[in-house]
Design an enzyme around this catalytic site. Structure first.
Site, PDB file in Angstrom:
ATOM      1  N   GLU A 259     -23.866 -17.765 -11.177  1.00 15.05           N
ATOM      2  CA  GLU A 259     -23.248 -16.610 -10.507  1.00 15.05           C
ATOM      3  C   GLU A 259     -23.958 -16.393  -9.173  1.00 15.05           C
ATOM      4  OE1 GLU A 259     -23.909 -13.288 -13.099  1.00 15.05           O
ATOM      5  OE2 GLU A 259     -22.927 -14.252 -14.787  1.00 15.05           O
TER       6      GLU A 259
ATOM      7  N   ARG B  94     -30.440   1.747 -12.681  1.00 18.84           N
ATOM      8  CA  ARG B  94     -31.408   1.022 -13.484  1.00 18.84           C
ATOM      9  C   ARG B  94     -32.717   1.806 -13.618  1.00 18.84           C
ATOM     10  NH1 ARG B  94     -35.403  -2.672 -12.133  1.00 18.84           N
ATOM     11  NH2 ARG B  94     -35.921  -4.069 -13.844  1.00 18.84           N
TER      12      ARG B  94
ATOM     13  N   TYR C  16     -19.012  -5.321  -9.245  1.00 18.83           N
ATOM     14  CA  TYR C  16     -18.757  -6.540 -10.010  1.00 18.83           C
ATOM     15  C   TYR C  16     -19.594  -6.483 -11.281  1.00 18.83           C
ATOM     16  CZ  TYR C  16     -16.218  -9.336  -6.520  1.00 18.83           C
ATOM     17  OH  TYR C  16     -15.280  -9.839  -5.660  1.00 18.83           O
TER      18      TYR C  16
ATOM     19  N   LEU D 151     -34.861 -10.127 -13.387  1.00 21.37           N
ATOM     20  CA  LEU D 151     -34.794 -11.582 -13.503  1.00 21.37           C
ATOM     21  C   LEU D 151     -36.061 -12.219 -12.969  1.00 21.37           C
ATOM     22  CD1 LEU D 151     -31.181 -12.104 -12.133  1.00 21.37           C
ATOM     23  CD2 LEU D 151     -31.914 -12.597 -14.469  1.00 21.37           C
TER      24      LEU D 151
ATOM     25  N   GLU E   8     -23.236  -4.880 -10.641  1.00 23.61           N
ATOM     26  CA  GLU E   8     -23.819  -4.486  -9.370  1.00 23.61           C
ATOM     27  C   GLU E   8     -22.832  -3.652  -8.559  1.00 23.61           C
ATOM     28  OE1 GLU E   8     -26.900  -5.685  -9.240  1.00 23.61           O
ATOM     29  OE2 GLU E   8     -27.532  -5.816  -7.152  1.00 23.61           O
TER      30      GLU E   8
ATOM     31  N   LYS F 175     -26.113 -13.981  -6.685  1.00 18.17           N
ATOM     32  CA  LYS F 175     -26.982 -12.816  -6.850  1.00 18.17           C
ATOM     33  C   LYS F 175     -26.576 -11.804  -5.790  1.00 18.17           C
ATOM     34  CE  LYS F 175     -31.670 -11.431  -7.884  1.00 18.17           C
ATOM     35  NZ  LYS F 175     -31.753 -10.237  -7.053  1.00 18.17           N
TER      36      LYS F 175
ATOM     37  N   LYS G 108     -33.652 -17.868  -5.514  1.00 19.03           N
ATOM     38  CA  LYS G 108     -33.464 -17.103  -4.279  1.00 19.03           C
ATOM     39  C   LYS G 108     -33.263 -18.016  -3.068  1.00 19.03           C
ATOM     40  CE  LYS G 108     -34.462 -13.029  -4.152  1.00 19.03           C
ATOM     41  NZ  LYS G 108     -35.407 -12.044  -4.657  1.00 19.03           N
TER      42      LYS G 108
ATOM     43  N   CYS H 151     -28.734 -12.178  38.511  1.00 20.44           N
ATOM     44  CA  CYS H 151     -29.239 -12.825  39.714  1.00 20.44           C
ATOM     45  C   CYS H 151     -28.088 -12.862  40.701  1.00 20.44           C
ATOM     46  CB  CYS H 151     -29.693 -14.251  39.376  1.00 20.44           C
ATOM     47  SG  CYS H 151     -29.683 -15.366  40.783  1.00 20.44           S
TER      48      CYS H 151
ATOM     49  N   ASP I 227       0.817  -1.206   0.000  1.00 19.79           N
ATOM     50  CA  ASP I 227       0.000   0.000   0.000  1.00 19.79           C
ATOM     51  C   ASP I 227       0.851   1.256   0.000  1.00 19.79           C
ATOM     52  OD1 ASP I 227      -2.451  -1.065   0.008  1.00 19.79           O
ATOM     53  OD2 ASP I 227      -3.120   0.138   1.734  1.00 19.79           O
TER      54      ASP I 227
ATOM     55  N   LYS J   5     -27.593 -18.568 -15.896  1.00 19.94           N
ATOM     56  CA  LYS J   5     -27.800 -18.000 -17.229  1.00 19.94           C
ATOM     57  C   LYS J   5     -27.402 -19.039 -18.267  1.00 19.94           C
ATOM     58  CE  LYS J   5     -26.702 -13.474 -15.376  1.00 19.94           C
ATOM     59  NZ  LYS J   5     -25.690 -12.433 -15.180  1.00 19.94           N
TER      60      LYS J   5
ATOM     61  N   CYS K 146     -28.183 -20.563  43.015  1.00 22.61           N
ATOM     62  CA  CYS K 146     -29.177 -20.540  41.936  1.00 22.61           C
ATOM     63  C   CYS K 146     -28.986 -21.742  41.011  1.00 22.61           C
ATOM     64  CB  CYS K 146     -29.043 -19.241  41.150  1.00 22.61           C
ATOM     65  SG  CYS K 146     -30.134 -19.174  39.724  1.00 22.61           S
TER      66      CYS K 146
ATOM     67  N   ASP L  87     -26.304  -8.626  -3.567  1.00 25.60           N
ATOM     68  CA  ASP L  87     -27.340  -7.758  -3.024  1.00 25.60           C
ATOM     69  C   ASP L  87     -26.866  -6.305  -2.989  1.00 25.60           C
ATOM     70  OD1 ASP L  87     -29.878  -7.454  -2.195  1.00 25.60           O
ATOM     71  OD2 ASP L  87     -29.594  -8.298  -0.196  1.00 25.60           O
TER      72      ASP L  87
ATOM     73  N   CYS M 214     -34.367 -18.830  41.194  1.00 25.32           N
ATOM     74  CA  CYS M 214     -34.075 -19.092  42.607  1.00 25.32           C
ATOM     75  C   CYS M 214     -34.649 -18.036  43.549  1.00 25.32           C
ATOM     76  CB  CYS M 214     -32.567 -19.223  42.826  1.00 25.32           C
ATOM     77  SG  CYS M 214     -31.689 -17.658  42.742  1.00 25.32           S
TER      78      CYS M 214
ATOM     79  N   CYS N  85     -34.843 -13.246  40.871  1.00 25.22           N
ATOM     80  CA  CYS N  85     -34.477 -14.264  39.883  1.00 25.22           C
ATOM     81  C   CYS N  85     -35.652 -15.218  39.672  1.00 25.22           C
ATOM     82  CB  CYS N  85     -33.253 -15.025  40.374  1.00 25.22           C
ATOM     83  SG  CYS N  85     -32.871 -16.471  39.366  1.00 25.22           S
TER      84      CYS N  85
ATOM     85  N   GLU O 116       3.812   1.678  -1.159  1.00 22.04           N
ATOM     86  CA  GLU O 116       4.416   1.898  -2.475  1.00 22.04           C
ATOM     87  C   GLU O 116       3.376   2.515  -3.422  1.00 22.04           C
ATOM     88  OE1 GLU O 116       7.240   1.919  -3.663  1.00 22.04           O
ATOM     89  OE2 GLU O 116       7.068   1.665  -5.827  1.00 22.04           O
ATOM     90  N   TYR O 117       2.165   1.980  -3.354  1.00 19.07           N
ATOM     91  CA  TYR O 117       1.086   2.500  -4.196  1.00 19.07           C
ATOM     92  C   TYR O 117       0.831   3.977  -3.874  1.00 19.07           C
ATOM     93  CZ  TYR O 117      -3.558   3.051  -6.244  1.00 19.07           C
ATOM     94  OH  TYR O 117      -4.628   3.499  -6.967  1.00 19.07           O
TER      95      TYR O 117
HETATM   96  S1  IVH Z   1     -28.373 -10.392 -14.497  1.00 18.79           S
HETATM   97  C1  IVH Z   1     -30.913  -9.686 -17.954  1.00 18.79           C
HETATM   98  N1  IVH Z   1     -26.721 -11.254 -12.628  1.00 18.79           N
HETATM   99  O1  IVH Z   1     -30.643  -8.733  -9.631  1.00 18.79           O
HETATM  100  C2  IVH Z   1     -30.261 -10.007 -16.682  1.00 18.79           C
HETATM  101  N2  IVH Z   1     -28.375  -9.665 -12.023  1.00 18.79           N
HETATM  102  O2  IVH Z   1     -33.480  -9.328 -10.028  1.00 18.79           O
HETATM  103  C3  IVH Z   1     -30.270  -8.903 -15.724  1.00 18.79           C
HETATM  104  N3  IVH Z   1     -28.278  -8.957  -9.680  1.00 18.79           N
HETATM  105  O3  IVH Z   1     -31.433  -5.847 -11.454  1.00 18.79           O
HETATM  106  C4  IVH Z   1     -29.553  -9.091 -14.479  1.00 18.79           C
HETATM  107  N4  IVH Z   1     -26.540 -10.176  -9.130  1.00 18.79           N
HETATM  108  O4  IVH Z   1     -29.449  -5.732  -9.845  1.00 18.79           O
HETATM  109  C5  IVH Z   1     -27.761 -10.458 -12.918  1.00 18.79           C
HETATM  110  N5  IVH Z   1     -25.152 -12.038 -11.097  1.00 18.79           N
HETATM  111  C6  IVH Z   1     -26.194 -11.251 -11.387  1.00 18.79           C
HETATM  112  C7  IVH Z   1     -26.794 -10.427 -10.416  1.00 18.79           C
HETATM  113  C8  IVH Z   1     -27.900  -9.657 -10.770  1.00 18.79           C
HETATM  114  C9  IVH Z   1     -27.426  -9.285  -8.712  1.00 18.79           C
HETATM  115  C10 IVH Z   1     -29.425  -8.027  -9.533  1.00 18.79           C
HETATM  116  C11 IVH Z   1     -29.489  -6.933 -10.557  1.00 18.79           C
HETATM  117  C12 IVH Z   1     -30.810  -7.073 -11.226  1.00 18.79           C
HETATM  118  C13 IVH Z   1     -31.592  -7.897 -10.238  1.00 18.79           C
HETATM  119  C14 IVH Z   1     -32.643  -8.721 -10.936  1.00 18.79           C
END
Ligand code: IVH
Length: 670
Positions: free
Chosen positions: A114, A137, A224, A84, A174, A116, A315, A427, A34, A291, A433, A118, A412, A409, A36-37
Site C-alpha cells: 500500500e 490515534r 482512505y 509501523l 488515514e 504510506k 520510507k 540587467c 454534480d 503487510k 550581456c 501522509d 557584463c 550585472c 443532479e446530485y
Molecule cells: S498500517 C498496525 N497502512 O503510518 C498497522 N499505516 O507509521 C498500523 N499510515 O499511524 C498502520 N498509510 O497513520 C498503515 N497504508 C497504511 C498507512 C499507514 C499511512 C500511517 C498511520 C500510522 C503510521 C505508522
C-alpha cells in the site's frame, strides 16, 4: 401527503444520495452530474426541514450540525493503535523479509503493498452499520474524540452499506488532504490573510482539530481505510487484500494504489514503481507499506512493543535536508532577470546530490533572510529545482551580512534595474550581456523551440567564449571542423550537431516565434500569434492595436512584441535565419484543418498510443487549445490510464470526459 408517504420519499432520497456518494468516493465512477446530485440533496433538505421529526442523525444532510466544542473528550482504544516499523534501505527490507520467513518457516511470503499516506491515523467505530465514534490515534492507547469533525468528511460513510454488515467494526485509516485540495486551501487562506499550512499533513491535522465542525466541513479532507481494530465475530476475511475489498463493499474508500506482491523482489518492484509515480499520485505519500497478506500468518507473527511484526513502512528518502550556504551567486537569465542562487555544501536529498538551490528573487531572499554562512533547510520535490525553505537562525555564525542585490550585472557590468511593480531585477545590457546571449541561444535550441539535439549549456558556452557564435543566426554557419576540437567533442559528435542543426530548419511557425525569445511570449502566446497572423511578415509589421486582438496579448506584451520587431538587430538576425533555410509549412487555415478551433482540452493520465506532448501537438494542429487545469471553460477531458484529480474535477464540473479510444477517433475524423 401522509407522514408515511413523506417518510418513504425521504428514505428513497437518502438511499439515492448514499448510492451516489459511494459511486463517487469509493468506486470513483459517478453516474450523475454534480447538478443532479445537488438537486437531490436540496430536495432532501427541504423535505427534512418541513418534517423535522423525520430527520435522523444518519441522514446525508446531517454531516454538519453539531455545535462547537470546548475541548475534545478523551477516549480509550479497545485495541491499541500501533505504529509501523520503518525501513530506510534495501538491507532493512531484506532483513524484514528474512525475519518474517524465518519465523513462519516458509520460502516466500505474499505481501499486500500500500502507499504510506501522509495524513493522520483515525479510528471509525460502526455499530450495526452506523458511525458512532471517530477518534485520533493519540498515544496509541487513548486519543481524542473527533466524531463531529469526522462526520463532515464526505468520503467517510455515516452508515455502512450492503447485506453483510457486522454488529461491530472499527475501521482504521488515514484522514488526508489531496495535493490539489491543499493548494486550493492555502490559496484561499492567503486571500483572507489567514495561516498557510506547510504541507498537506499539517493542513489535515489542523483542520481535524478545529473545535467548530463548521470550519472542518469547509476543508477538503478525505479518508482512505487501510485496516481494522476491534470487530465482532461475524466479520471474516482470510487475507488483508480480502479485508480491504470487504471494507470497500461496505462503502469504505480504499486507495487504488494497492497491490499484492510476491517476495521481497515484488516489494522492491512496487517501491520503485511507486517512487517513480509519486508526483502523479494525487495525495502526498512518504513511503510504501508492506503487510503480510495472510491474516492467519499475521496472527502467528504477532507484535513487538508497539508495532506489528507482519508489517513495515519502507520510507522514501527525505526530501528535506540541512546544509550550509557557501556563497550566494546571482545568475543572469535570457531576459536579463537576476536570480540569486545559493551555492551549497553538497548534500544528498532524496537520493540526488544537491549543490545549488534557487532563492527566486530579491524579495524572496530578503524575506527568508538567507546569508552566506547560514545553515539552511533545503527541499527538493520531484524534478523541481531545489529551494531553500528556511534559515536555522540559531546556527548563524557571528558577523554575517544581509544580502544586497548588486547594482551592476555580475556578467557584463550594465546597470541593474527593477521596475516598480516587478519582483525581478534585470540587467539592462540586453544582447550586450554575454549571459543573456548564451541563455537566448539555449532557449532557441531548446526542445520545445527549435529542438536542436545536443546543443547543451557547456557547448554553447564554449562556442560563445571562443567567439564561434555571437547569436542564434551564427549557429547555422558553423562547420564540423570548428566544433570537433572543442572540449568533450570529436568529429562524430560534431557531425551529429551539424545534422541536428540541419534537421531543425524544418520547423513550425509557432515554434519559431517561441524560439525568438520575445519577452512575455511563451508557447501558448506564440501559438496564438501564429494562428492570428499567418505569416511572419504580417506579425513583424503588426501595430500594438492589432497585436492586442490576439488572445492572451495585453498592452504590455503587445509593446514588447512590437519593440522586438522594431529592433533592426533582431530583424537582421531573422533575415539571416530565413536565408539559412529555416522554413515552416504555411498556416493551415482551412476549416477541415482547424475543425477543433475554439475547443479547449485537458489531458490527464498516460495514453498508450502517444506521449502527452504528441497528443498536445495533434490537438493544437487542429486548432484546439490545450490547458493544464480543468475549469468550466474546458470542453473535453481526455482520460488515459492512471488518472487523478483532474478527472474528479471534470466530473464535479460536468465536463465531458473521453477515453483514449474516443480521443483517437476524434483526431482521425475528417
Ligand atoms: S498500517 C498496525 N497502512 O503510518 C498497522 N499505516 O507509521 C498500523 N499510515 O499511524 C498502520 N498509510 O497513520 C498503515 N497504508 C497504511 C498507512 C499507514 C499511512 C500511517 C498511520 C500510522 C503510521 C505508522
Amino acid at each position: 401527503m401522509s407522514v408515511d408517504d413523506n417518510n418513504k420519499r425521504i428514505e428513497k432520497l437518502r438511499a439515492l444520495i448514499n448510492e451516489h456518494n459511494y459511486r463517487y468516493h469509493v468506486l470513483d465512477d459517478p453516474s450523475v452530474s454534480d447538478a443532479e446530485y445537488d438537486r437531490l440533496f436540496k430536495q432532501l433538505l427541504e423535505l427534512e426541514r418541513a418534517h423535522p421529526e423525520l430527520t435522523t442523525p444518519d441522514s446525508p444532510t446531517q454531516r454538519i450540525g453539531a455545535k462547537p466544542l470546548a475541548s475534545f473528550p478523551e477516549i480509550k482504544h479497545e485495541v491499541p493503535m500501533l505504529s509501523l516499523e520503518n525501513a530506510f534501505t534495501p538491507e532493512d527490507m531484506l532483513a524484514f523479509d528474512r525475519r518474517v520467513r524465518e519465523r513462519l518457516g516458509v520460502d516466500e511470503v505474499v505481501y499486500l503493498a500500500e502507499t504510506k499516506i501522509d495524513g493522520l491515523a483515525i479510528s471509525l467505530l460502526y455499530e450495526h452499520g452506523a458511525l458512532i465514534r471517530a477518534a485520533t490515534r493519540g498515544d496509541g492507547t487513548s486519543g481524542e474524540d473527533v466524531t463531529q469533525n469526522v462526520r463532515t468528511i464526505r468520503s467517510v460513510p455515516l452508515t455502512l452499506r450492503g447485506p453483510e454488515i457486522p454488529a461491530l467494526i472499527e475501521v482504521r485509516g488515514e484522514v488526508y488532504m489531496s495535493k490539489a485540495g491543499f493548494h486550493k486551501l492555502n490559496q484561499e487562506q492567503q486571500k483572507i490573510e489567514s495561516k498557510v499550512f506547510a504541507n498537506p499533513r499539517n493542513a489535515a491535522a489542523g483542520s481535524l482539530r478545529q473545535l467548530d465542525p463548521a470550519i472542518t466541513a469547509k476543508r477538503p479532507l478525505a479518508f482512505y481505510a487501510y485496516g481494522i481494530g476491534q470487530f465482532s465475530t461475524d466479520f471474516m476475511a482470510d487475507t488483508h487484500a480480502a479485508l480491504l475489498q470487504q471494507l470497500k463493499s461496505m462503502g469504505m474508500p480504499i486507495s487504488p494504489e494497492t497491490k499484492t506482491v510476491t517476495g521481497v523482489d515484488g516489494c522492491f518492484d512496487f517501491y520503485r514503481r511507486t517512487a517513480n509515480r509519486r508526483a502523479q499520485i494525487p495525495y502526498e505519500i512518504d513511503g510504501v507499506v508492506f503487510k503480510v497478506n495472510d491474516r492467519r500468518l499475521q496472527e502467528q507473527l504477532g507484535f513487538i512493543s508497539r508495532a506489528p511484526r507482519w508489517a513495515i513502512a519502507y520510507k522514501f528518502p527525505p526530501q528535506e535536508t540541512v546544509t550550509t550556504v557557501l556563497a550566494i551567486d546571482v545568475q543572469v537569465g535570457r531576459t536579463g532577470a537576476l536570480t540569486p542562487v545559493a551555492r551549497l555544501d553538497p548534500v544528498s536529498v532524496g537520493g540526488v546530490t544537491v549543490t545549488n538551490a534557487t532563492l527566486h528573487n530579491e524579495d524572496e531572499i530578503l524575506r527568508k533572510d538567507v546569508r552566506m554562512g547560514d545553515t539552511v533547510v533545503i527541499h527538493r520535490a520531484g524534478d523541481v529545482i531545489p529551494e531553500v525553505v528556511r534559515v536555522i537562525t540559531d546556527r548563524r555564525p557571528a558577523k554575517t551580512a544581509k544580502f544586497v542585490m548588486p547594482a551592476h550585472c555580475p556578467v557584463c557590468g550594465s546597470a541593474v534595474k527593477r521596475e516598480a511593480e516587478e519582483a525581478v531585477a534585470r540587467c539592462s545590457g540586453g544582447l550586450y550581456c554575454p549571459a543573456q546571449c548564451i541563455q537566448a541561444i539555449l532557449h532557441f535550441a531548446s526542445r520545445r523551440a527549435m529542438d536542436i539535439d545536443g546543443l547543451g549549456d557547456k557547448l554553447v558556452e564554449q562556442l560563445f567564449q571562443r567567439q564561434l557564435i555571437a547569436n542564434v543566426a551564427d549557429l547555422y554557419g558553423l562547420a564540423i571542423e570548428q566544433i570537433a576540437y572543442l572540449d568533450r567533442m570529436g568529429t562524430k559528435s560534431a557531425a551529429n550537431l551539424i545534422a541536428a542543426l540541419e534537421k531543425s530548419k524544418a520547423t513550425e511557425f509557432d515554434r519559431f516565434i517561441y524560439a525568438l525569445g520575445i519577452r512575455g511570449v511563451g508557447e501558448a502566446t506564440a501559438r496564438n500569434l501564429a494562428m492570428h497572423f499567418d505569416t511572419l511578415e504580417k506579425l513583424s509589421q503588426a501595430g500594438v492595436e492589432e497585436l492586442e486582438r490576439v488572445p492572451d496579448v495585453g498592452p504590455v506584451i503587445a509593446n514588447q512584441i512590437k519593440n522586438f520587431f522594431d529592433e533592426k538587430h533582431n530583424q537582421a538576425i531573422i533575415d539571416r535565419l530565413l536565408a539559412a533555410g529555416i522554413h515552416w509549412a504555411p498556416s493551415a487555415t482551412s476549416t477541415t484543418a482547424q475543425r477543433l478551433r475554439g475547443k479547449t482540452f485537458v489531458l490527464t493520465g498516460t495514453l498508450a498510443a502517444m506521449t502527452r506532448d504528441e497528443a498536445k501537438h495533434r490537438l493544437q494542429s487542429l486548432g484546439a487549445k490545450v490547458s493544464n487545469s480543468v475549469s468550466r471553460k474546458t470542453d473535453y477531458v481526455v482520460s488515459g490510464e492512471e488518472t487523478g484529480s483532474k478527472l474528479r474535477k471534470a466530473r464535479e464540473l460536468g465536463v465531458a470526459v473521453i477515453d483514449e479510444k474516443s480521443f483517437l477517433k476524434l483526431l482521425e475524423e475528417k
